[in-house]
Design a protein around this motif. Structure first.
Motif, PDB file in Angstrom:
ATOM      1  N   PHE A  95       0.856  -1.184   0.000  1.00  0.00           N
ATOM      2  CA  PHE A  95       0.000   0.000   0.000  1.00  0.00           C
ATOM      3  C   PHE A  95       0.895   1.238   0.000  1.00  0.00           C
ATOM      4  O   PHE A  95       1.942   1.252   0.661  1.00  0.00           O
ATOM      5  N   ILE A  96       0.477   2.271  -0.742  1.00  0.00           N
ATOM      6  CA  ILE A  96       1.321   3.459  -0.877  1.00  0.00           C
ATOM      7  C   ILE A  96       0.495   4.718  -0.663  1.00  0.00           C
ATOM      8  O   ILE A  96      -0.720   4.744  -0.855  1.00  0.00           O
ATOM      9  N   ALA A  97       1.198   5.780  -0.229  1.00  0.00           N
ATOM     10  CA  ALA A  97       0.590   7.104  -0.093  1.00  0.00           C
ATOM     11  C   ALA A  97       1.714   8.129  -0.137  1.00  0.00           C
ATOM     12  O   ALA A  97       2.857   7.842   0.242  1.00  0.00           O
ATOM     13  N   ASN A  98       1.371   9.327  -0.573  1.00  0.00           N
ATOM     14  CA  ASN A  98       2.371  10.395  -0.642  1.00  0.00           C
ATOM     15  C   ASN A  98       2.501  11.157   0.663  1.00  0.00           C
ATOM     16  O   ASN A  98       3.465  11.897   0.865  1.00  0.00           O
ATOM     17  N   SER A  99       1.530  11.003   1.558  1.00  0.00           N
ATOM     18  CA  SER A  99       1.617  11.595   2.893  1.00  0.00           C
ATOM     19  C   SER A  99       0.770  10.765   3.835  1.00  0.00           C
ATOM     20  O   SER A  99      -0.105   9.992   3.395  1.00  0.00           O
ATOM     21  N   LEU A 100       0.987  10.943   5.127  1.00  0.00           N
ATOM     22  CA  LEU A 100       0.226  10.193   6.116  1.00  0.00           C
ATOM     23  C   LEU A 100      -1.211  10.691   6.229  1.00  0.00           C
ATOM     24  O   LEU A 100      -2.039  10.043   6.884  1.00  0.00           O
ATOM     25  N   ASP A 101      -1.502  11.821   5.613  1.00  0.00           N
ATOM     26  CA  ASP A 101      -2.870  12.328   5.608  1.00  0.00           C
ATOM     27  C   ASP A 101      -3.691  11.745   4.461  1.00  0.00           C
ATOM     28  O   ASP A 101      -4.913  11.885   4.439  1.00  0.00           O
ATOM     29  N   GLU A 102      -3.015  11.108   3.512  1.00  0.00           N
ATOM     30  CA  GLU A 102      -3.709  10.505   2.389  1.00  0.00           C
ATOM     31  C   GLU A 102      -4.221   9.105   2.734  1.00  0.00           C
ATOM     32  O   GLU A 102      -3.733   8.465   3.654  1.00  0.00           O
ATOM     33  N   THR A 103      -5.189   8.646   1.947  1.00  0.00           N
ATOM     34  CA  THR A 103      -5.630   7.248   2.038  1.00  0.00           C
ATOM     35  C   THR A 103      -4.623   6.367   1.311  1.00  0.00           C
ATOM     36  O   THR A 103      -4.229   6.655   0.176  1.00  0.00           O
ATOM     37  N   PHE A 104      -4.197   5.297   1.962  1.00  0.00           N
ATOM     38  CA  PHE A 104      -3.267   4.368   1.341  1.00  0.00           C
ATOM     39  C   PHE A 104      -4.011   3.496   0.334  1.00  0.00           C
ATOM     40  O   PHE A 104      -5.069   2.942   0.638  1.00  0.00           O
ATOM     41  N   SER A 105      -3.462   3.367  -0.866  1.00  0.00           N
ATOM     42  CA  SER A 105      -4.025   2.496  -1.885  1.00  0.00           C
ATOM     43  C   SER A 105      -3.105   1.302  -2.063  1.00  0.00           C
ATOM     44  O   SER A 105      -1.884   1.419  -1.916  1.00  0.00           O
ATOM     45  N   GLY A 106      -3.679   0.130  -2.396  1.00  0.00           N
ATOM     46  CA  GLY A 106      -2.826  -1.047  -2.428  1.00  0.00           C
ATOM     47  C   GLY A 106      -3.258  -2.128  -3.377  1.00  0.00           C
ATOM     48  O   GLY A 106      -4.343  -2.085  -3.971  1.00  0.00           O
ATOM     49  N   GLN A 107      -2.385  -3.107  -3.485  1.00  0.00           N
ATOM     50  CA  GLN A 107      -2.644  -4.271  -4.320  1.00  0.00           C
ATOM     51  C   GLN A 107      -1.667  -5.374  -3.917  1.00  0.00           C
ATOM     52  O   GLN A 107      -0.676  -5.121  -3.224  1.00  0.00           O
ATOM     53  N   ASP A 108      -1.949  -6.596  -4.357  1.00  0.00           N
ATOM     54  CA  ASP A 108      -0.995  -7.689  -4.186  1.00  0.00           C
ATOM     55  C   ASP A 108       0.134  -7.508  -5.194  1.00  0.00           C
ATOM     56  O   ASP A 108      -0.112  -7.286  -6.384  1.00  0.00           O
ATOM     57  N   VAL A 109       1.377  -7.623  -4.717  1.00  0.00           N
ATOM     58  CA  VAL A 109       2.527  -7.406  -5.599  1.00  0.00           C
ATOM     59  C   VAL A 109       3.337  -8.674  -5.824  1.00  0.00           C
ATOM     60  O   VAL A 109       4.230  -8.690  -6.679  1.00  0.00           O
ATOM     61  N   LEU A 110       3.050  -9.742  -5.079  1.00  0.00           N
ATOM     62  CA  LEU A 110       3.745 -11.009  -5.303  1.00  0.00           C
ATOM     63  C   LEU A 110       2.802 -12.153  -4.962  1.00  0.00           C
ATOM     64  O   LEU A 110       2.455 -12.347  -3.790  1.00  0.00           O
TER      65      LEU A 110
END
Length: 515
Positions: free
Chosen positions: A213-228
């Motif tokens: 899961f990634i986000a550009n700041s801690l105030d953003e919602t983290f978006s994610g996916q399976d990567v392996l």
């Protein structure tokens, strides 16, 4: 001077699960779950991410609770320290983990990886926590299962910061995933982007996968996916949970683990490629390559093996006087254990009365190796008391052993097992089957060389037991199936043991351990 090193997975064919990895200058360090084994919280060292050796144990003993010491019928099987986070920040090494028996979270710090380590506690219990130092000098723990939280800590890491940041980063309902949900957090900031790596199972079947899961700041919602989502074509067992690390040259790798049956969970090295503001690419578009190379920062470095033979003639000032490849099953009782380096043997004396192997104090263990393991040891049982048993075991919930017992002054070779009652890995229920004796042989000489062979290939998980007679090994009893289950939560190990069923004080000597 660097040199290329060929990677071969698993990079360590031994039970080293829940790994975290860092680099300090030209040296890589990896930490792993050691649960109830003492000394505990092992850190390994490498210069190429492929070959590893022992660097240190963080502690000799943890809290010395009655259960950690195997007092009475208490134990911490399936508990102890889990999933440590290893960090290096401003010249200090940090190790954070929770212990499932004490329900406490610990932070150990040291200026040198070999210690001494200072022990403190963080107020609260944080499952699979990842310690994170942000660029603004704020410190966080990221942790949890199904709901993954980020909690800001006080600057001294003693407790959550008053009015500090406290938020859920990721959550998954039981309806969306009835199997293992998100846990095993590893939290990073790379090129200004926050990355949260987690393990989970596929919702429709049991298979571990790695998520990001990634986000550009801690105030953003983290978006994610399976990567392996890859099992390396091995028994449908996925590869997931672990840390990522960069090399001095700027390459990135992940070290994750793979379930491999009774031998345990073994570290797998995976190349990682970053794309700015996007999800990292694990392996070759999500598949772990069979062949690839890393760079060594110390060419031709001679690594000390993590397991191996021992004649017990070398003195070790740390770790109870033993080579670091040995660990005790639970905290040892020093009054019942000694090493004679002049004559080359370990002596285990009984300090309690018990009717089962799993309650034997001072049982001395080494990890078994994938895909096959074989070891032998010579046992001198001359000083057993009536009712004592000493020998060589395959240590797991469904254990088996070959040993020597003394009854009414006579010695016998015996082979016993704790048969499996449930093959389901996800069962926490202890194996409550009755110990079964399969064979008993009278012997005149209580000095015998014993041997164990194990076959873990394709998760066969079969062990066989032998004794030496006229220079040849003879099998005793039938082959026995072992299994990795959550009741112990660790891979099968070789174990040297001695326990008393009637009166404490007997002893046995173990020499010439050949791995």
């Amino acid at each position: 001077m660097t040199s290329k090193v060929k990677a071969k997975n698993p990079i360590i064919p031994l039970d080293y699960p829940d790994v975290d990895v860092i680099r300090v200058d030209d040296t890589y360090y990896m930490i792993s779950t050691t649960m109830y084994f003492m000394p505990g919280c092992e850190i390994l060292r490498s210069y190429d991410l492929v070959n590893w050796e022992h660097a240190t144990y963080v502690y000799d003993k943890l809290d010395s609770t009655p259960a950690q010491r195997l007092e009475d019928d208490l134990h911490i099987y399936g508990q102890g320290m889990w999933a440590a986070s290893l960090r290096y920040h401003n010249g200090t090494f940090y190790v954070v983990f929770a212990a499932n028996d004490t329900r406490k979270t610990y932070v150990f710090t040291a200026n040198d990886v070999e210690g001494p380590w200072e022990k403190r506690e963080i107020e609260g219990f944080y499952h699979d926590a990842s310690l994170f130092f942000d660029d603004d000098n704020r410190t966080y723990l990221v942790y949890g299962n199904r709901e993954v939280w980020l909690t800001e800590l006080e600057t001294d890491l003693s407790k959550p910061k008053e009015n500090g940041r406290h938020q859920i980063l990721v959550s998954e309902s039981e309806a969306d995933n009835p199997n293992l949900s998100y846990e095993g957090a590893h939290f990073y900031k790379v090129n200004g982007t926050y990355y949260l790596f987690l393990i989970r199972s596929l919702p429709d079947r049991w298979m571990r996968v790695q998520s990001c899961f990634i986000a550009n700041s801690l105030d953003e919602t983290f978006s994610g996916q399976d990567v392996l989502v890859d099992d390396r074509d091995y028994c449908g067992q996925g590869v997931a949970q672990g840390g990522v690390v960069d090399t001095p040259e700027g390459d990135w790798y992940a070290i994750l683990f793979q379930d491999s049956g009774a031998v345990g969970r073994m570290p797998i090295l995976v190349p990682v490629e970053w794309r700015d503001g996007d999800f990292p690419i694990f392996g070759d578009d999500g598949k772990i390559p069979v062949h690839f190379h890393t760079e060594s920062t110390h060419s031709d470095y001679p690594y000390e093996p993590l397991v191996g033979s021992d004649d017990f003639k070398k003195q070790y000032p740390k770790y109870y006087g033993l080579a670091p490849k040995w660990q005790f099953n639970h905290e040892p009782d020093p009054s019942g254990f000694s090493v004679n380096t002049e004559e080359g043997y370990v002596q285990i004396s009984t300090t309690k009365v018990t009717d089962q192997l799993l309650q034997a104090t001072n049982t001395l263990t080494q990890r078994m190796q994938f895909p096959n393991s074989s070891a032998e040891v010579t046992v001198d049982a001359t000083n057993l008391n009536d009712g004592d048993i000493a020998g060589f075991c395959a240590l797991q919930g469904a254990y088996g052993f070959v040993g020597i017992t003394k009854e009414t002054g006579n010695y016998y070779l015996v082979m016993r097992t704790k048969p499996l009652t449930d093959l389901t890995m996800q069962s926490f229920t202890p194996n409550n089957s009755e110990e079964k004796e399969w064979e008993r042989i009278p012997i005149d000489n209580p000095n015998v060389t014993l041997k164990i062979d194990a076959d873990f290939w394709q998760m066969k998980d079969i062990v066989r037991f032998y004794f030496q007679q006229d220079g040849e090994f003879t099998q005793i009893g039938p082959e026995h199936q072992v299994a990795f289950k959550l009741d112990h939560f660790t891979g099968c190990r070789f174990g040297l043991f001695c326990y008393s069923t009637k009166k404490e004080g007997g002893s046995a000597q173990f020499s010439q351990f050949k791995y």
